[in-house]
Design a protein around this motif. Structure first.
Motif, PDB file in Angstrom:
ATOM      1  N   GLU A  29       0.902  -1.218  -0.042  1.00  0.00           N
ATOM      2  CA  GLU A  29       0.137  -0.076  -0.023  1.00  0.00           C
ATOM      3  C   GLU A  29       0.901   1.343  -0.055  1.00  0.00           C
ATOM      4  OE1 GLU A  29      -3.148   0.488  -0.166  1.00  0.00           O
ATOM      5  OE2 GLU A  29      -3.657  -1.687  -0.485  1.00  0.00           O
ATOM      6  N   VAL A  30       1.826   1.146   0.823  1.00  0.00           N
ATOM      7  CA  VAL A  30       2.680   2.601   0.813  1.00  0.00           C
ATOM      8  C   VAL A  30       3.499   2.719  -0.680  1.00  0.00           C
ATOM      9  CG1 VAL A  30       4.903   3.208   2.103  1.00  0.00           C
ATOM     10  CG2 VAL A  30       3.258   2.282   3.326  1.00  0.00           C
ATOM     11  N   SER A  31       3.930   1.384  -1.116  1.00  0.00           N
ATOM     12  CA  SER A  31       4.539   1.586  -2.448  1.00  0.00           C
ATOM     13  C   SER A  31       3.599   2.385  -3.300  1.00  0.00           C
ATOM     14  CB  SER A  31       4.947   0.273  -2.854  1.00  0.00           C
ATOM     15  OG  SER A  31       5.903  -0.153  -2.045  1.00  0.00           O
ATOM     16  N   LYS A  32       2.166   1.761  -3.414  1.00  0.00           N
ATOM     17  CA  LYS A  32       1.402   2.227  -4.271  1.00  0.00           C
ATOM     18  C   LYS A  32       1.154   3.822  -4.172  1.00  0.00           C
ATOM     19  CE  LYS A  32      -1.339  -2.078  -4.949  1.00  0.00           C
ATOM     20  NZ  LYS A  32      -2.574  -2.475  -4.730  1.00  0.00           N
ATOM     21  N   LYS A  33       1.070   4.370  -2.856  1.00  0.00           N
ATOM     22  CA  LYS A  33       0.793   5.631  -2.610  1.00  0.00           C
ATOM     23  C   LYS A  33       1.740   6.530  -3.077  1.00  0.00           C
ATOM     24  CE  LYS A  33      -3.508   5.022  -1.173  1.00  0.00           C
ATOM     25  NZ  LYS A  33      -4.424   5.631  -1.839  1.00  0.00           N
ATOM     26  N   GLU A  34       3.157   6.116  -2.801  1.00  0.00           N
ATOM     27  CA  GLU A  34       4.347   6.825  -3.277  1.00  0.00           C
ATOM     28  C   GLU A  34       4.483   6.723  -4.808  1.00  0.00           C
ATOM     29  OE1 GLU A  34       7.522   4.663  -1.365  1.00  0.00           O
ATOM     30  OE2 GLU A  34       7.305   5.465   0.530  1.00  0.00           O
ATOM     31  N   ALA A  35       4.066   5.751  -5.508  1.00  0.00           N
ATOM     32  CA  ALA A  35       3.832   5.601  -6.727  1.00  0.00           C
ATOM     33  C   ALA A  35       3.223   6.787  -7.379  1.00  0.00           C
ATOM     34  CB  ALA A  35       3.923   4.329  -7.437  1.00  0.00           C
ATOM     35  N   GLU A  36       1.689   6.686  -6.756  1.00  0.00           N
ATOM     36  CA  GLU A  36       0.813   7.658  -7.160  1.00  0.00           C
ATOM     37  C   GLU A  36       1.349   9.047  -7.117  1.00  0.00           C
ATOM     38  OE1 GLU A  36      -2.805   8.900  -8.669  1.00  0.00           O
ATOM     39  OE2 GLU A  36      -1.718   6.875  -8.643  1.00  0.00           O
ATOM     40  N   ILE A  37       1.824   9.311  -5.868  1.00  0.00           N
ATOM     41  CA  ILE A  37       2.640  10.878  -5.446  1.00  0.00           C
ATOM     42  C   ILE A  37       3.540  11.375  -6.503  1.00  0.00           C
ATOM     43  CG2 ILE A  37       4.010  11.994  -3.824  1.00  0.00           C
ATOM     44  CD1 ILE A  37       2.408  10.458  -1.789  1.00  0.00           C
ATOM     45  N   GLU A  38       4.590  10.271  -7.028  1.00  0.00           N
ATOM     46  CA  GLU A  38       5.574  10.479  -7.781  1.00  0.00           C
ATOM     47  C   GLU A  38       4.817  10.868  -9.201  1.00  0.00           C
ATOM     48  OE1 GLU A  38       8.684  10.955  -7.521  1.00  0.00           O
ATOM     49  OE2 GLU A  38       8.588  10.360  -5.152  1.00  0.00           O
ATOM     50  N   ARG A  39       3.736   9.956  -9.604  1.00  0.00           N
ATOM     51  CA  ARG A  39       3.218  10.264 -10.911  1.00  0.00           C
ATOM     52  C   ARG A  39       2.688  11.428 -10.790  1.00  0.00           C
ATOM     53  NH1 ARG A  39      -1.756  10.149 -12.950  1.00  0.00           N
ATOM     54  NH2 ARG A  39      -2.671   9.582 -11.018  1.00  0.00           N
ATOM     55  N   LEU A  40       1.808  11.911  -9.798  1.00  0.00           N
ATOM     56  CA  LEU A  40       1.297  13.350  -9.858  1.00  0.00           C
ATOM     57  C   LEU A  40       2.188  14.466  -9.662  1.00  0.00           C
ATOM     58  CD1 LEU A  40      -1.497  12.626  -6.963  1.00  0.00           C
ATOM     59  CD2 LEU A  40      -1.820  12.838  -9.441  1.00  0.00           C
ATOM     60  N   LYS A  41       3.164  14.058  -9.055  1.00  0.00           N
ATOM     61  CA  LYS A  41       4.269  15.050  -9.163  1.00  0.00           C
ATOM     62  C   LYS A  41       5.087  15.459 -10.506  1.00  0.00           C
ATOM     63  CE  LYS A  41       6.188  14.770  -4.393  1.00  0.00           C
ATOM     64  NZ  LYS A  41       7.482  14.488  -3.595  1.00  0.00           N
TER      65      LYS A  41
ATOM     66  N   LEU B 264      -3.712   8.386   2.150  1.00  0.00           N
ATOM     67  CA  LEU B 264      -2.721   7.698   2.271  1.00  0.00           C
ATOM     68  C   LEU B 264      -2.789   7.314   4.039  1.00  0.00           C
ATOM     69  CD1 LEU B 264      -0.534   5.824   1.500  1.00  0.00           C
ATOM     70  CD2 LEU B 264       1.051   7.699   1.259  1.00  0.00           C
ATOM     71  N   LYS B 265      -2.602   8.369   4.520  1.00  0.00           N
ATOM     72  CA  LYS B 265      -2.413   8.293   6.109  1.00  0.00           C
ATOM     73  C   LYS B 265      -3.759   7.576   6.655  1.00  0.00           C
ATOM     74  CE  LYS B 265      -0.639  11.906   7.622  1.00  0.00           C
ATOM     75  NZ  LYS B 265      -0.482  13.133   8.593  1.00  0.00           N
ATOM     76  N   SER B 266      -4.696   7.834   6.195  1.00  0.00           N
ATOM     77  CA  SER B 266      -6.035   7.236   6.703  1.00  0.00           C
ATOM     78  C   SER B 266      -5.920   5.693   6.433  1.00  0.00           C
ATOM     79  CB  SER B 266      -7.205   7.922   6.433  1.00  0.00           C
ATOM     80  OG  SER B 266      -7.401   9.123   6.438  1.00  0.00           O
ATOM     81  N   ALA B 267      -5.618   5.372   5.244  1.00  0.00           N
ATOM     82  CA  ALA B 267      -5.431   4.058   4.837  1.00  0.00           C
ATOM     83  C   ALA B 267      -4.194   3.105   5.813  1.00  0.00           C
ATOM     84  CB  ALA B 267      -5.117   3.689   3.562  1.00  0.00           C
ATOM     85  N   GLU B 268      -3.235   3.743   5.638  1.00  0.00           N
ATOM     86  CA  GLU B 268      -2.116   3.355   6.479  1.00  0.00           C
ATOM     87  C   GLU B 268      -2.769   3.146   8.069  1.00  0.00           C
ATOM     88  OE1 GLU B 268       1.123   6.062   6.736  1.00  0.00           O
ATOM     89  OE2 GLU B 268       1.687   5.290   4.532  1.00  0.00           O
ATOM     90  N   LEU B 269      -3.456   4.149   8.762  1.00  0.00           N
ATOM     91  CA  LEU B 269      -3.927   4.011   9.932  1.00  0.00           C
ATOM     92  C   LEU B 269      -5.006   2.730  10.181  1.00  0.00           C
ATOM     93  CD1 LEU B 269      -4.736   7.886  10.858  1.00  0.00           C
ATOM     94  CD2 LEU B 269      -2.779   6.290  11.888  1.00  0.00           C
ATOM     95  N   ALA B 270      -5.790   2.690   9.112  1.00  0.00           N
ATOM     96  CA  ALA B 270      -6.781   1.547   9.133  1.00  0.00           C
ATOM     97  C   ALA B 270      -6.470   0.130   9.039  1.00  0.00           C
ATOM     98  CB  ALA B 270      -7.828   1.943   7.799  1.00  0.00           C
ATOM     99  N   LYS B 271      -5.109   0.290   8.140  1.00  0.00           N
ATOM    100  CA  LYS B 271      -4.476  -1.101   8.082  1.00  0.00           C
ATOM    101  C   LYS B 271      -3.791  -1.490   9.423  1.00  0.00           C
ATOM    102  CE  LYS B 271      -5.110  -2.022   3.791  1.00  0.00           C
ATOM    103  NZ  LYS B 271      -5.907  -3.204   3.383  1.00  0.00           N
ATOM    104  N   GLN B 272      -3.304  -0.321  10.153  1.00  0.00           N
ATOM    105  CA  GLN B 272      -2.480  -0.605  11.325  1.00  0.00           C
ATOM    106  C   GLN B 272      -3.707  -1.133  12.236  1.00  0.00           C
ATOM    107  OE1 GLN B 272      -0.332   2.697  12.371  1.00  0.00           O
ATOM    108  NE2 GLN B 272       1.155   2.529  10.871  1.00  0.00           N
ATOM    109  N   LEU B 273      -4.726  -0.602  12.293  1.00  0.00           N
ATOM    110  CA  LEU B 273      -6.102  -0.759  13.399  1.00  0.00           C
ATOM    111  C   LEU B 273      -6.416  -2.118  12.926  1.00  0.00           C
ATOM    112  CD1 LEU B 273      -7.929   2.458  13.582  1.00  0.00           C
ATOM    113  CD2 LEU B 273      -6.626   1.440  15.390  1.00  0.00           C
TER     114      LEU B 273
END
Length: 464
Positions: free
Chosen positions: A98-110, A146-155
């Motif tokens: 999930e982190v890799s996907k979000k980082e890739a999305e951020i890089e793509r948007l950048k 991304l932060k919310s998804a990370e929190l949900a995954k952690q929960l």
């Protein structure tokens, strides 16, 4: 009516079919009660056997279930450990993806933002700022998602791990209870067997010590001297009237070791025992057996007129048979026993107490033998008795012949009575069969009036 004569008193009486049936019923009831009692005993025996079988079966099943539960606990422990590790690994992998996907999305948007920025540089400054603001707002939104998804995954991961830890703790507690129960059973069994081993070791040490003492004593005194000393210790108190000396009479070619005899106040022999003592050192090359001396001991007992024969033996020290105590070998020779030295005094006491029960009959026999009988008077009385007996015999023979004739007549008469009773029995049996075969249907056949009455009575009973 049948005539019956009593064979004891000769009285004649009459009996009808009802009386005969009552007597027959009494006999059958006694036989039935006896058979019922026997069957009840058999049922009780079968029931007891079934209960014992069920108890054994339940015990086996309980042991099997305990073994299965233990195996299941071990399997669950292994499975829990492997599942916990697997879930943790899967959660880490999912989080990384999930982190890799979000980082890739951020890089793509950048990259897209950078490309768009270069394309619209020619546009107006305000429009560029708005677009940049929108892009930054979208980037911030994506970062929040991304932060919310990370929190949900952690929960979710924490909840899953918490459930697994709870299940693990439950299994661990169950396992600890099982282990505590097994440790308790193991401690109980261990204590039980340690107690048994300790008792056996003490018994072995005691027997070794006894053997060492006996062996030491025998080397210094011999077995014969040991037995004589043991007897003399209690002679004055337990056997004041007893004779216990060495057998020195070898006129018959052989002799035993010791003879024990005891008499009562009238001089009647109460008991007599021929003793033979046998011992050998541990270093003796040729080892003999107790049974090698049975024949000679029986011969000495017979020649010296003794009632019992006892072999006091230290031979065959490892024999479980002779080490148990007093061994009865009367299946080989009558009234013969084999004992160890420690049972020397108890053996004399047992045989003496048994002889006390027959003392009364021995005294009566001695009194009869001791009576002074006048032979002449006895012969005269015997001749008179013969003459009187001859006369009485003739008279008795005549009366006996007459009695035989009367008995023959009585037998013929009783045979007739027996035949009549058997005929009555057959008639009663036939009458009983006919009575058992009678039914209301047969009685009312061809009689419509009675059939209607019985049907009406049956309906009335059902209604009431």
């Amino acid at each position: 009516m049948n005539e019956i004569r009593c064979p004891n008193c000769g009285k004649t009486f009459y009996i009808d079919e009802a009386g005969y049936a009552e007597i027959l019923n009494q006999v059958r009831n006694d036989a039935f009660e006896k058979e019922l009692h026997e069957r009840f005993l058999l049922i009780e025996k079968d029931k007891k056997s079934e209960i014992e079988l069920v108890q054994a079966k339940l015990a086996n099943e309980m042991e099997k279930k305990i073994a299965e539960k233990n195996a299941e606990v071990e399997r669950l422990k292994t499975e829990l450990k492997s599942n916990t590790e697997l879930i943790q690994a899967q959660a880490r992998e999912m989080l990384k993806e999930e982190v890799s996907k979000k980082e890739a999305e951020i890089e793509r948007l950048k990259a897209e933002l950078k490309a768009n920025t270069e394309l619209v540089q020619a546009k107006a400054t305000e429009t560029l700022k708005d677009e940049v603001a929108k892009r930054e707002a979208e980037i911030a939104k994506l970062k929040e998602e991304l932060k919310s998804a990370e929190l949900a995954k952690q929960l979710a991961l924490k909840e899953s791990i918490s459930d697994l830890e709870k299940e693990r703790d439950d299994l661990r507690r169950s396992l600890e209870l099982k282990e505590a129960e097994l440790k308790l059973r193991e401690a109980t069994l261990k204590e039980k067997y340690e107690t048994q081993i300790r008792d056996r070791e003490e018994t072995i040490e005691r027997l070794k010590d006894l053997k060492a003492k006996l062996s030491t004593k025998m080397v210094g005194e011999t077995l014969e001297q040991h037995c004589e000393i043991e007897f003399n210790k209690i002679r004055a108190t337990a056997f004041p009237k007893a004779y216990f000396e060495k057998d020195n009479d070898a006129r018959t070619g052989s002799k035993g070791d010791y003879i024990f005899r005891e008499y009562d106040d009238n001089g009647t022999e109460l008991i007599s025992i021929m003793f033979e003592m046998k011992n050998e050192n541990d270093t003796t090359a040729t080892k003999k057996k107790n049974e090698d001396f049975f024949k000679e001991l029986d011969k000495d007992r017979t020649e010296k007129g003794c009632e019992y024969a006892v072999l006091v033996s230290m031979l065959e020290p490892n024999s479980e048979l002779y080490n148990t105590g007093i061994v009865d070998v009367s299946y080989r020779y009558p009234k013969m026993y084999v004992i160890r030295p420690q049972f020397f005094i108890p053996m004399i006491t047992l045989l003496r107490n048994a002889a006390l029960n027959t003392l009364k009959y021995k005294n009566e026999l001695a009194e009869v033998k001791a009576q002074n009988i006048d032979i002449a008077n006895f012969e005269e009385e015997l001749n008179k008795f013969k003459e009187a007996f001859g006369r009485n015999y003739e008279l008795a023979s005549q009366k006996f012949a007459k009695a035989i004739e009367e008995i023959d007549k009585s037998i013929d008469h009783l045979q007739k009575i027996k035949d009549a009773l058997l005929g009555a029995d057959r008639n009663l049996r036939l009458a009983n069969d006919k009575a058992q075969d009678v039914t209301i249907k047969k009685l009312t056949k061809g009689n419509p009036t009675m059939a209607a009455k019985f049907e009406e009575l049956s309906k009335t009973k059902k209604t009431s």
